[in-house]
Write a protein that holds these residues in place. Structure first.
Motif, PDB file in Angstrom:
ATOM      1  N   LEU A   1     -12.991  -2.243  -0.248  1.00  0.00           N
ATOM      2  CA  LEU A   1     -11.963  -2.456   0.771  1.00  0.00           C
ATOM      3  C   LEU A   1     -11.129  -1.191   0.931  1.00  0.00           C
ATOM      4  O   LEU A   1     -10.660  -0.615  -0.046  1.00  0.00           O
ATOM      5  N   ILE A   2     -10.956  -0.746   2.162  1.00  0.00           N
ATOM      6  CA  ILE A   2     -10.144   0.434   2.458  1.00  0.00           C
ATOM      7  C   ILE A   2      -9.104   0.048   3.506  1.00  0.00           C
ATOM      8  O   ILE A   2      -9.434  -0.588   4.510  1.00  0.00           O
ATOM      9  N   PHE A   3      -7.865   0.401   3.261  1.00  0.00           N
ATOM     10  CA  PHE A   3      -6.809   0.058   4.210  1.00  0.00           C
ATOM     11  C   PHE A   3      -5.694   1.096   4.137  1.00  0.00           C
ATOM     12  O   PHE A   3      -5.610   1.891   3.193  1.00  0.00           O
ATOM     13  N   GLN A   4      -4.843   1.072   5.149  1.00  0.00           N
ATOM     14  CA  GLN A   4      -3.690   1.962   5.187  1.00  0.00           C
ATOM     15  C   GLN A   4      -2.414   1.159   5.004  1.00  0.00           C
ATOM     16  O   GLN A   4      -2.292   0.032   5.482  1.00  0.00           O
ATOM     17  N   THR A   5      -1.477   1.751   4.292  1.00  0.00           N
ATOM     18  CA  THR A   5      -0.193   1.107   4.053  1.00  0.00           C
ATOM     19  C   THR A   5       0.829   2.212   3.785  1.00  0.00           C
ATOM     20  O   THR A   5       0.547   3.383   4.036  1.00  0.00           O
ATOM     21  N   THR A   6       1.997   1.856   3.294  1.00  0.00           N
ATOM     22  CA  THR A   6       3.000   2.867   2.962  1.00  0.00           C
ATOM     23  C   THR A   6       3.490   2.665   1.529  1.00  0.00           C
ATOM     24  O   THR A   6       3.462   1.543   1.004  1.00  0.00           O
ATOM     25  N   ILE A   7       3.928   3.733   0.918  1.00  0.00           N
ATOM     26  CA  ILE A   7       4.472   3.666  -0.443  1.00  0.00           C
ATOM     27  C   ILE A   7       5.840   2.994  -0.395  1.00  0.00           C
ATOM     28  O   ILE A   7       6.707   3.391   0.383  1.00  0.00           O
ATOM     29  N   SER A   8       6.023   1.969  -1.219  1.00  0.00           N
ATOM     30  CA  SER A   8       7.306   1.262  -1.242  1.00  0.00           C
ATOM     31  C   SER A   8       8.157   1.634  -2.452  1.00  0.00           C
ATOM     32  O   SER A   8       9.385   1.509  -2.429  1.00  0.00           O
ATOM     33  N   GLU A   9       7.494   2.108  -3.519  1.00  0.00           N
ATOM     34  CA  GLU A   9       8.240   2.422  -4.743  1.00  0.00           C
ATOM     35  C   GLU A   9       7.372   3.265  -5.670  1.00  0.00           C
ATOM     36  O   GLU A   9       6.156   3.078  -5.732  1.00  0.00           O
ATOM     37  N   ILE A  10       7.994   4.192  -6.372  1.00  0.00           N
ATOM     38  CA  ILE A  10       7.305   4.962  -7.410  1.00  0.00           C
ATOM     39  C   ILE A  10       8.179   4.933  -8.655  1.00  0.00           C
ATOM     40  O   ILE A  10       9.336   5.353  -8.625  1.00  0.00           O
ATOM     41  N   THR A  11       7.638   4.398  -9.741  1.00  0.00           N
ATOM     42  CA  THR A  11       8.380   4.341 -10.997  1.00  0.00           C
ATOM     43  C   THR A  11       7.566   5.016 -12.095  1.00  0.00           C
ATOM     44  O   THR A  11       6.357   5.229 -11.957  1.00  0.00           O
ATOM     45  N   GLU A  12       8.244   5.311 -13.190  1.00  0.00           N
ATOM     46  CA  GLU A  12       7.578   5.954 -14.318  1.00  0.00           C
ATOM     47  C   GLU A  12       8.123   5.363 -15.612  1.00  0.00           C
ATOM     48  O   GLU A  12       9.327   5.143 -15.748  1.00  0.00           O
ATOM     49  N   ASP A  13       7.231   5.053 -16.545  1.00  0.00           N
ATOM     50  CA  ASP A  13       7.650   4.570 -17.856  1.00  0.00           C
ATOM     51  C   ASP A  13       6.835   5.285 -18.922  1.00  0.00           C
ATOM     52  O   ASP A  13       6.203   6.308 -18.640  1.00  0.00           O
ATOM     53  N   ASN A  14       6.848   4.756 -20.147  1.00  0.00           N
ATOM     54  CA  ASN A  14       6.139   5.461 -21.215  1.00  0.00           C
ATOM     55  C   ASN A  14       4.632   5.204 -21.198  1.00  0.00           C
ATOM     56  O   ASN A  14       3.914   5.638 -22.096  1.00  0.00           O
ATOM     57  N   VAL A  15       4.155   4.502 -20.187  1.00  0.00           N
ATOM     58  CA  VAL A  15       2.712   4.295 -20.021  1.00  0.00           C
ATOM     59  C   VAL A  15       2.155   5.226 -18.954  1.00  0.00           C
ATOM     60  O   VAL A  15       1.076   5.788 -19.097  1.00  0.00           O
ATOM     61  N   GLY A  16       2.915   5.406 -17.874  1.00  0.00           N
ATOM     62  CA  GLY A  16       2.433   6.273 -16.810  1.00  0.00           C
ATOM     63  C   GLY A  16       3.260   6.158 -15.545  1.00  0.00           C
ATOM     64  O   GLY A  16       4.401   5.688 -15.558  1.00  0.00           O
ATOM     65  N   ILE A  17       2.650   6.587 -14.441  1.00  0.00           N
ATOM     66  CA  ILE A  17       3.292   6.557 -13.126  1.00  0.00           C
ATOM     67  C   ILE A  17       2.757   5.353 -12.358  1.00  0.00           C
ATOM     68  O   ILE A  17       1.549   5.104 -12.348  1.00  0.00           O
ATOM     69  N   HIS A  18       3.651   4.618 -11.715  1.00  0.00           N
ATOM     70  CA  HIS A  18       3.265   3.432 -10.954  1.00  0.00           C
ATOM     71  C   HIS A  18       3.638   3.653  -9.490  1.00  0.00           C
ATOM     72  O   HIS A  18       4.821   3.786  -9.164  1.00  0.00           O
ATOM     73  N   ILE A  19       2.630   3.693  -8.620  1.00  0.00           N
ATOM     74  CA  ILE A  19       2.866   3.862  -7.185  1.00  0.00           C
ATOM     75  C   ILE A  19       2.630   2.512  -6.519  1.00  0.00           C
ATOM     76  O   ILE A  19       1.509   1.996  -6.537  1.00  0.00           O
ATOM     77  N   ARG A  20       3.677   1.926  -5.955  1.00  0.00           N
ATOM     78  CA  ARG A  20       3.583   0.570  -5.415  1.00  0.00           C
ATOM     79  C   ARG A  20       3.552   0.563  -3.890  1.00  0.00           C
ATOM     80  O   ARG A  20       4.150   1.418  -3.235  1.00  0.00           O
ATOM     81  N   PHE A  21       2.856  -0.439  -3.367  1.00  0.00           N
ATOM     82  CA  PHE A  21       2.678  -0.575  -1.923  1.00  0.00           C
ATOM     83  C   PHE A  21       2.388  -2.037  -1.611  1.00  0.00           C
ATOM     84  O   PHE A  21       2.214  -2.853  -2.528  1.00  0.00           O
ATOM     85  N   GLU A  22       2.334  -2.369  -0.338  1.00  0.00           N
ATOM     86  CA  GLU A  22       2.054  -3.747   0.068  1.00  0.00           C
ATOM     87  C   GLU A  22       0.739  -3.834   0.831  1.00  0.00           C
ATOM     88  O   GLU A  22       0.340  -2.890   1.517  1.00  0.00           O
TER      89      GLU A  22
END
Length: 207
Positions: free
Chosen positions: A108-129
């Protein structure tokens, strides 16, 4: 989600960094269990691990919501709280759910927008809908050490992920907030035939 008002806390069990709070829904004659954890859960590895930030949050919840320390939550029996009831769990707060793609969505391929980027001691989390639900793509830089029961940052892997982040998004991680609202292309992939994940394609250079 259903908001259940003014439920009485009737039982508390605290063990191994986890507090299980049982609330009574008298109107429906049901119990609602709420967990407060000092440990953090990694869904991909299906493991709990020690996390100092999570432990601080748990202590703060105990103090702010019940006026007790985490270890003394049993003394909060009798207090009343509003409970957010979800399909698979209950919470003292409204929860932002992060969904996971199914294996049959591979390709599945789709386009969306980044809603949030967070970082913790595991890694970087790039969130979208996608279709109204929240998902994330992760760039991990920690390894789980069984001996310590926690994730430990690998500084070399972390630096490499920072470099990959900058290559993919055309900005350093320190400027991640500028990427909120940025349009991205996402592809659903499956690793080892069973682990689905979201891969964000590199953002084209702006002219």
């Amino acid at each position: 989600m259903e908001l259940l008002k003014d439920l009485e806390l009737v039982e508390v069990a605290v063990e191994d960094g986890k507090a299980e709070l049982t609330f009574l829904d008298e109107e429906n004659m049901e119990i609602r269990k709420v967990n407060i954890n000092k440990k953090k859960y990694d869904r991909d590895k299906n493991k709990w691990f020690e996390d100092s930030e999570q432990a601080e949050k748990a202590e703060k919840i105990a103090e702010d919501e019940f006026g007790k320390s985490f270890d003394d939550l049993e003394d909060a029996v009798g207090q009343r709280k509003d409970i957010y009831a979800y399909d698979k769990f209950n919470s003292l707060f409204e929860v932002q759910m992060i969904e996971k793609f199914d294996k049959d969505q591979e390709g599945l391929i789709f386009q969306t927008t980044i809603s949030e980027i967070t970082e913790d001691n595991v890694g970087i989390h790039i969130r979208f809908e996608y279709e109204g639900d929240k998902y994330e793509s992760k760039m991990t830089y920690s390894d789980y050490l069984e001996a310590k029961k926690q994730f430990i940052v690998d500084p070399i892997k972390k630096q490499k992920q920072y470099e990959k982040f900058e290559t993919k998004f055309k900005l350093p991680i320190s400027e991640k907030e500028q990427l909120i609202g940025e349009q991205i292309t996402v592809e659903v992939k499956v690793a080892f035939g069973k682990f689905s994940y979201a891969e964000i394609k590199p953002i084209p250079k702006k002219k």
